[in-house]
Design an enzyme around this catalytic site. Sequence first.
Site: not given
Ligand SMILES: [Zn+2]
Length: 383
Positions: A122-123, A152-153, A156, A180, A282, A292
């Site tokens: 899971h990324a 997306h990552e 962060h 997010e 999650h 999210y």
């Molecule tokens: Zn994220």
Amino acid sequence: MYERLWAETKPLYNQLHCYTRTKLNQKYGNAVQPTNGPIRADLLGNMWAQEWGNIYDVVAPKGVGDIGYDLTDLLVKKKYTPEQMVRTGERFYTSLGLAPLPETFWQRSQITRPQGREVVCHASAWDLDNKDDLRIKMCTKVNADDFVTIHHELGHNYYQRAYKDQPYLYLNGANDGFHEAIGDFVALSVTPEYLVQIGLLDRNKVPSPDKDIGLLLRQGMDKVAFLPFGLLVDKYRWGVFDGSTPPGANNQSWVDLKRQYQGITPPVPRSEADFDPGAKYHIPASVPYARYFLARILQFQFYKAACDMAGWKGPLHRCSFYGNKQVGQRLNQMLAMGASRPWPDALEAFTGTCEMTARPMLEYFAPLQGWLEQQNRGKQCGW
Ligand SMILES: [Zn+2]
């Protein structure tokens, strides 16, 4: 606020649900997917029926639905490696004037699945020392989904680095929806025009304006379809935590919420011997989920603000702010605040408003919503 944002977006979701159900009925027949009631969860191309982009080919309208290129194909044809995909993601951020990732990022990240040992695929994105030791952990495959996930990552990581000089307690996003939303907002700029700019797409393959419905429907199948799911995961959990969902109804409550909010039904009978919510990462990992839902709304607010700053004049969904240093500078102002101010202040620093609103998302999808209403005319929508 949560309920208000859902109320703002629900009419759009209902149209998408109605249209998708019709298409699934045409493909599978009444016995599998009736023309009314909820949609069968296993027909939507995603284990949680949370994003429906994988069945775009089933719902794509003839002619305008063929957007003329497939990002996965482009990446494969150009022989992109997973690391190259990450480098391309990084280049978007540096094009805005933000600093490159540190050399240790490239040495210490897990970009592909390692051989010979179990890992969590899971990324995720990490900041190990609250200074410069930024890393991602992914099992990247060369496809469009992972290309977006990389943006997306990295969002962060760039956020983490921007606020690293804040006092310890403020080393976080303005709220966790912000964290997010950053990378997703950047990924909204992955438009056909942007793909031309980075040499992935030939200029003569850019879809003509009559293909906008196709582009928007492809986006909506992921972004709009997700909204009620994003809303219900924590609603489910809050019910379990506060006791309003008794232990004997752990699965039924999940099934009920999916039906109520998403209009989705399981393909086979479920019982309390099943634990469907446990299949969502999650839930067992105790990662909050409201973030999210908020991020879906916020990313369009950020995107609209960036496009306005960049002086974009065309339809919102065609805008890319790649390479715009002014956007980067304003963005960094918001990111650098971390959690040191209430989130409306952070929102205001970048967008000029302190109110969270779904209006930019609705503006983005307005042509699609009008088109869906036409397609659904005479149909009994809802479930
Ligand atoms: Zn994220």
